[in-house]
Motif scaffolding. Sequence first.
Motif, PDB file in Angstrom:
ATOM      1  N   ALA A 170       0.819  -1.211   0.000  1.00  0.00           N
ATOM      2  CA  ALA A 170       0.000   0.000   0.000  1.00  0.00           C
ATOM      3  C   ALA A 170       0.854   1.264   0.000  1.00  0.00           C
ATOM      4  O   ALA A 170       0.369   2.337  -0.360  1.00  0.00           O
ATOM      5  N   GLN A 198      -1.923  -7.547   8.354  1.00  0.00           N
ATOM      6  CA  GLN A 198      -2.892  -6.680   7.685  1.00  0.00           C
ATOM      7  C   GLN A 198      -4.308  -7.250   7.771  1.00  0.00           C
ATOM      8  O   GLN A 198      -5.192  -6.878   6.996  1.00  0.00           O
ATOM      9  N   TRP A 222      -6.449  -6.631   9.953  1.00  0.00           N
ATOM     10  CA  TRP A 222      -7.389  -5.579  10.336  1.00  0.00           C
ATOM     11  C   TRP A 222      -8.125  -5.044   9.103  1.00  0.00           C
ATOM     12  O   TRP A 222      -9.339  -4.859   9.108  1.00  0.00           O
ATOM     13  N   THR A 223      -7.390  -4.825   8.011  1.00  0.00           N
ATOM     14  CA  THR A 223      -8.017  -4.337   6.783  1.00  0.00           C
ATOM     15  C   THR A 223      -9.028  -5.348   6.258  1.00  0.00           C
ATOM     16  O   THR A 223     -10.152  -4.992   5.884  1.00  0.00           O
ATOM     17  N   ALA A 252     -12.092  -5.409   8.663  1.00  0.00           N
ATOM     18  CA  ALA A 252     -12.948  -4.237   8.520  1.00  0.00           C
ATOM     19  C   ALA A 252     -13.757  -4.316   7.229  1.00  0.00           C
ATOM     20  O   ALA A 252     -14.951  -3.985   7.198  1.00  0.00           O
ATOM     21  N   ALA A 253     -13.117  -4.774   6.140  1.00  0.00           N
ATOM     22  CA  ALA A 253     -13.825  -4.884   4.865  1.00  0.00           C
ATOM     23  C   ALA A 253     -14.951  -5.899   4.944  1.00  0.00           C
ATOM     24  O   ALA A 253     -16.046  -5.675   4.413  1.00  0.00           O
ATOM     25  N   VAL A 293      -2.993  -8.763   2.888  1.00  0.00           N
ATOM     26  CA  VAL A 293      -4.418  -8.692   3.221  1.00  0.00           C
ATOM     27  C   VAL A 293      -5.124  -9.979   2.821  1.00  0.00           C
ATOM     28  O   VAL A 293      -5.835 -10.607   3.614  1.00  0.00           O
ATOM     29  N   THR A 314      -8.339  -5.930  -3.896  1.00  0.00           N
ATOM     30  CA  THR A 314      -7.084  -5.212  -3.669  1.00  0.00           C
ATOM     31  C   THR A 314      -6.400  -4.843  -4.978  1.00  0.00           C
ATOM     32  O   THR A 314      -5.342  -4.225  -4.953  1.00  0.00           O
ATOM     33  N   VAL A 358     -10.333  -2.066  -1.455  1.00  0.00           N
ATOM     34  CA  VAL A 358      -9.301  -1.645  -0.499  1.00  0.00           C
ATOM     35  C   VAL A 358      -7.967  -1.355  -1.155  1.00  0.00           C
ATOM     36  O   VAL A 358      -7.029  -0.926  -0.484  1.00  0.00           O
ATOM     37  N   ASN A 400     -10.905   2.352   3.858  1.00  0.00           N
ATOM     38  CA  ASN A 400      -9.627   2.490   4.552  1.00  0.00           C
ATOM     39  C   ASN A 400      -9.869   2.021   5.978  1.00  0.00           C
ATOM     40  O   ASN A 400     -10.721   2.575   6.688  1.00  0.00           O
ATOM     41  N   ALA A 401      -9.123   1.012   6.404  1.00  0.00           N
ATOM     42  CA  ALA A 401      -9.369   0.440   7.731  1.00  0.00           C
ATOM     43  C   ALA A 401      -9.234   1.478   8.833  1.00  0.00           C
ATOM     44  O   ALA A 401      -9.867   1.353   9.893  1.00  0.00           O
ATOM     45  N   TRP A 404     -10.795  -6.945  15.969  1.00  0.00           N
ATOM     46  CA  TRP A 404      -9.988  -7.890  15.201  1.00  0.00           C
ATOM     47  C   TRP A 404      -8.899  -8.501  16.078  1.00  0.00           C
ATOM     48  O   TRP A 404      -8.680  -9.718  16.054  1.00  0.00           O
TER      49      TRP A 404
END
Length: 339
Positions: free
Chosen positions: A53, A131, A133-134, A137-138, A160, A224, A246, A282-283, A293
């Motif tokens: 990223a 990653q 968390w991303t 969240a998604a 991710v 992604t 994301v 965006n997380a 998480w």
Amino acid sequence: MPSTPRTHREVRLAAVPDGLPRPEHFTVVQAPVPQPGPGEVLVRNRAFLVFAALLRTMIGAAAAGLPGPRPGDPLPGPAIGEVITAPEAGGLRPGDLVRHDFGWREYATVPAGMCSPLGDTLPDPVAHLSQGWTAYAALTRAAEVRPGDTVLVTGAAGAVGSLAGQTARLLGAGRVIGTTGSAAKAYRLTTELGYDAAVVRGPEPVTRQLAHSAPEGIDVLLDTVGGEQLRAAVEVARPHARFALVGALSAQLAAEGRGISAPVELDLAPIVVKRISLRGLNAADHPDALDEWTQRFGGWLRAGDIRFPHVRLPGIDQAPEAFRQVAEGRHVGAVIVEL
């Protein structure tokens, strides 16, 4: 506790790349150890994440107008480290392990409010650099996986994606499909990382492979990559499918002729007819998801329900080459530099 040295090493941007960054775009320099100001913590970093990223902040055309590091600047990124000094009233003490976003250097001064104590929720401190968390969240905020859903993850072997497939399964998905760039990665996705099927980019169109892997269509997309793979997802989406976007790796790498297509136009007709929702994510916009998480990730790790695929590389000197390898998709999972 050992005394703090006068100098340390940090990775700086040598030149802003106009395509895929190469090792010569970075430089590892010796610099004075920064001195903390009021309200700041001095941290000795133990490890930092090398993540794709970061391309968004270095390639102007892909940065969506957001400022990025300039030549001479140290690079940003998630890191874990040990507190050396801290304000008396801040709640942190020397020896505490914390997470922050000032990686790519051996020592960092960090505002106390931007340091997150690690605690013992995760069995390995390095797991705080995942990653997941991303992905979480998604799949819980933007696309909201429901029991029985068919989920597609593009770039499934990345930092991710390698956790997204497993997480989708644990959230109740009925079928999980990933896209990737090689048969070797596809094998790992389907044998280790929770995927039922993998689509390998190559001579056969992605849409045709997806139609075979998900004959009844997909309910959720965690994207992604963008480009051709996003267009293919639209074609195989079921009515009321939810897409969480994301990343845009296809746009970031198109100039390099990497075999990943540049952004493509989407046909709005199926998006409207199928009532597909597309949501950028965006997380960092979901800080509540991080604690949630971390708690679930720790429990899943201890129960053996999830794996954290990652590669550890020793020494800050490896960081520039590690970044090139991440951008080229050389590894499965996260790439972490240990100091």
